[in-house]
Structure formats: structure tokens, C-alpha cells
Design a protein around this motif. Structure first.
Motif, PDB file in Angstrom:
ATOM      1  N   GLU A   4      -4.185  -3.652 -12.788  1.00 47.61           N
ATOM      2  CA  GLU A   4      -3.186  -4.681 -13.001  1.00 47.61           C
ATOM      3  C   GLU A   4      -3.695  -5.691 -14.019  1.00 47.61           C
ATOM      4  O   GLU A   4      -4.863  -6.017 -14.059  1.00 47.61           O
ATOM      5  CB  GLU A   4      -2.894  -5.407 -11.692  1.00 47.61           C
ATOM      6  CG  GLU A   4      -2.189  -4.557 -10.677  1.00 47.61           C
ATOM      7  CD  GLU A   4      -1.856  -5.350  -9.427  1.00 47.61           C
ATOM      8  OE1 GLU A   4      -1.528  -6.538  -9.536  1.00 47.61           O
ATOM      9  OE2 GLU A   4      -1.930  -4.760  -8.347  1.00 47.61           O
ATOM     10  N   ASP A   8       0.259  -9.724 -13.905  1.00 48.31           N
ATOM     11  CA  ASP A   8       0.921  -9.035 -12.806  1.00 48.31           C
ATOM     12  C   ASP A   8       0.510  -9.581 -11.437  1.00 48.31           C
ATOM     13  O   ASP A   8       1.021  -9.145 -10.432  1.00 48.31           O
ATOM     14  CB  ASP A   8       0.592  -7.531 -12.831  1.00 48.31           C
ATOM     15  CG  ASP A   8       1.168  -6.846 -14.050  1.00 48.31           C
ATOM     16  OD1 ASP A   8       2.142  -7.369 -14.625  1.00 48.31           O
ATOM     17  OD2 ASP A   8       0.635  -5.790 -14.436  1.00 48.31           O
ATOM     18  N   ASP A  10       0.187 -11.377  -8.037  1.00 45.97           N
ATOM     19  CA  ASP A  10       1.115 -12.017  -7.111  1.00 45.97           C
ATOM     20  C   ASP A  10       0.559 -13.399  -6.769  1.00 45.97           C
ATOM     21  O   ASP A  10      -0.575 -13.520  -6.307  1.00 45.97           O
ATOM     22  CB  ASP A  10       1.237 -11.146  -5.862  1.00 45.97           C
ATOM     23  CG  ASP A  10       2.179 -11.739  -4.847  1.00 45.97           C
ATOM     24  OD1 ASP A  10       1.766 -12.657  -4.115  1.00 45.97           O
ATOM     25  OD2 ASP A  10       3.333 -11.283  -4.800  1.00 45.97           O
ATOM     26  N   THR A  12       1.198 -15.460  -4.401  1.00 48.70           N
ATOM     27  CA  THR A  12       0.883 -15.656  -2.990  1.00 48.70           C
ATOM     28  C   THR A  12      -0.486 -15.084  -2.658  1.00 48.70           C
ATOM     29  O   THR A  12      -1.293 -15.707  -1.975  1.00 48.70           O
ATOM     30  CB  THR A  12       1.974 -15.018  -2.097  1.00 48.70           C
ATOM     31  OG1 THR A  12       3.236 -15.574  -2.452  1.00 48.70           O
ATOM     32  CG2 THR A  12       1.697 -15.243  -0.635  1.00 48.70           C
ATOM     33  N   VAL A  13      -0.747 -13.877  -3.174  1.00 48.00           N
ATOM     34  CA  VAL A  13      -2.041 -13.235  -2.949  1.00 48.00           C
ATOM     35  C   VAL A  13      -3.143 -14.036  -3.638  1.00 48.00           C
ATOM     36  O   VAL A  13      -4.202 -14.289  -3.053  1.00 48.00           O
ATOM     37  CB  VAL A  13      -2.027 -11.771  -3.451  1.00 48.00           C
ATOM     38  CG1 VAL A  13      -3.420 -11.161  -3.411  1.00 48.00           C
ATOM     39  CG2 VAL A  13      -1.056 -10.945  -2.634  1.00 48.00           C
ATOM     40  N   ASP A  88     -10.063  -7.356  -7.719  1.00 51.93           N
ATOM     41  CA  ASP A  88      -9.318  -8.570  -7.408  1.00 51.93           C
ATOM     42  C   ASP A  88     -10.029  -9.808  -7.943  1.00 51.93           C
ATOM     43  O   ASP A  88      -9.400 -10.719  -8.477  1.00 51.93           O
ATOM     44  CB  ASP A  88      -9.114  -8.730  -5.894  1.00 51.93           C
ATOM     45  CG  ASP A  88      -8.093  -7.753  -5.340  1.00 51.93           C
ATOM     46  OD1 ASP A  88      -7.372  -7.117  -6.140  1.00 51.93           O
ATOM     47  OD2 ASP A  88      -8.012  -7.631  -4.107  1.00 51.93           O
TER      48      ASP A  88
END
Length: 114
Positions: A4, A8, A10, A12-13, A88
Motif C-alpha cells: 500500500e 492508501d 486508513d 482510523t488504523v 505498517d
């Protein structure tokens, strides 16, 4: 596996992951686990290296695991902790860096009017 882009991510994440890293002790735990690599560390070794032990370490591991940044697995009589979200963490960093000064480019006139 599709990588990603920072665009892209999110929100919230990202907010949950940044919140999980919002503690000096949790950041130290994640840093230690990232340095250890995919093999991870036993909970005892992690405690020794970070100076965080017992219920405090358990508490921090629970928050980091809830954010999807670390995992724990039983290996014989030991609990092994490992950073599992290298992508991440890179995406979070990229998110901040790509957004840095994004609105400032080509707007020198706006700065002069302030």
C-alpha cells in the motif's frame, strides 16, 4: 502481496497505531522488537533489554498487539514477542513524510500574506 502507498492508509488504523506508539515505554518495546527482527525475543529478554517487566510489560504488549504492531506466541515454556508489522511502520512513516509540507509547495505568496 500488494504494497500500500502512504496515500492508501486508513486514517482510523493510522490513528490507532500512532496512539499505541504514544508511550515512551511502548515505543522502546517496539524499537527493541524491530531491532531483534522476525525471530523476536522472549518476554524475559524483552523485559531485560527495555527495563520494563511484569504487568507493565504485559500491559504495553497488549496495546501494541491490539494495534497490530506486535504478536506473541508460545514456544515451549517461553512466550516469544515479535514485531509483525514492519510494512505498517514503514507506511506510517511514509504517511507523515508524504504529507509534510504538501500544501506549502508553490504557495510562497500565501506565506507572505500571513
Amino acid at each position: 502481496m500488494k504494497m500500500e502507498s502512504p496515500d492508501d492508509i486508513d486514517l482510523t488504523v493510522a490513528a490507532a497505531q500512532f496512539a499505541a506508539l504514544g508511550s515512551e515505554q511502548r515505543l522502546a518495546v517496539l524499537r527493541c522488537l524491530v531491532r531483534a527482527g522476525p525471530a523476536g525475543l522472549s518476554i524475559g529478554t524483552l523485559g531485560e533489554r527495555t527495563g520494563i517487566t511484569g504487568s507493565t510489560l504485559t500491559h504495553h504488549m497488549k496495546i501494541l498487539a491490539s494495534a497490530g504492531l506486535v504478536a506473541q506466541k508460545r514456544q515451549g515454556r517461553s512466550i516469544i514477542c515479535a514485531a509483525v508489522a514492519f510494512n505498517d511502520v514503514q507506511r506510517l512513516s511514509g504517511f507523515l513524510l508524504t504529507e509534510c509540507c504538501a500544501d506549502a509547495a508553490g504557495k510562497k505568496g500565501d506565506q507572505d500574506n500571513g
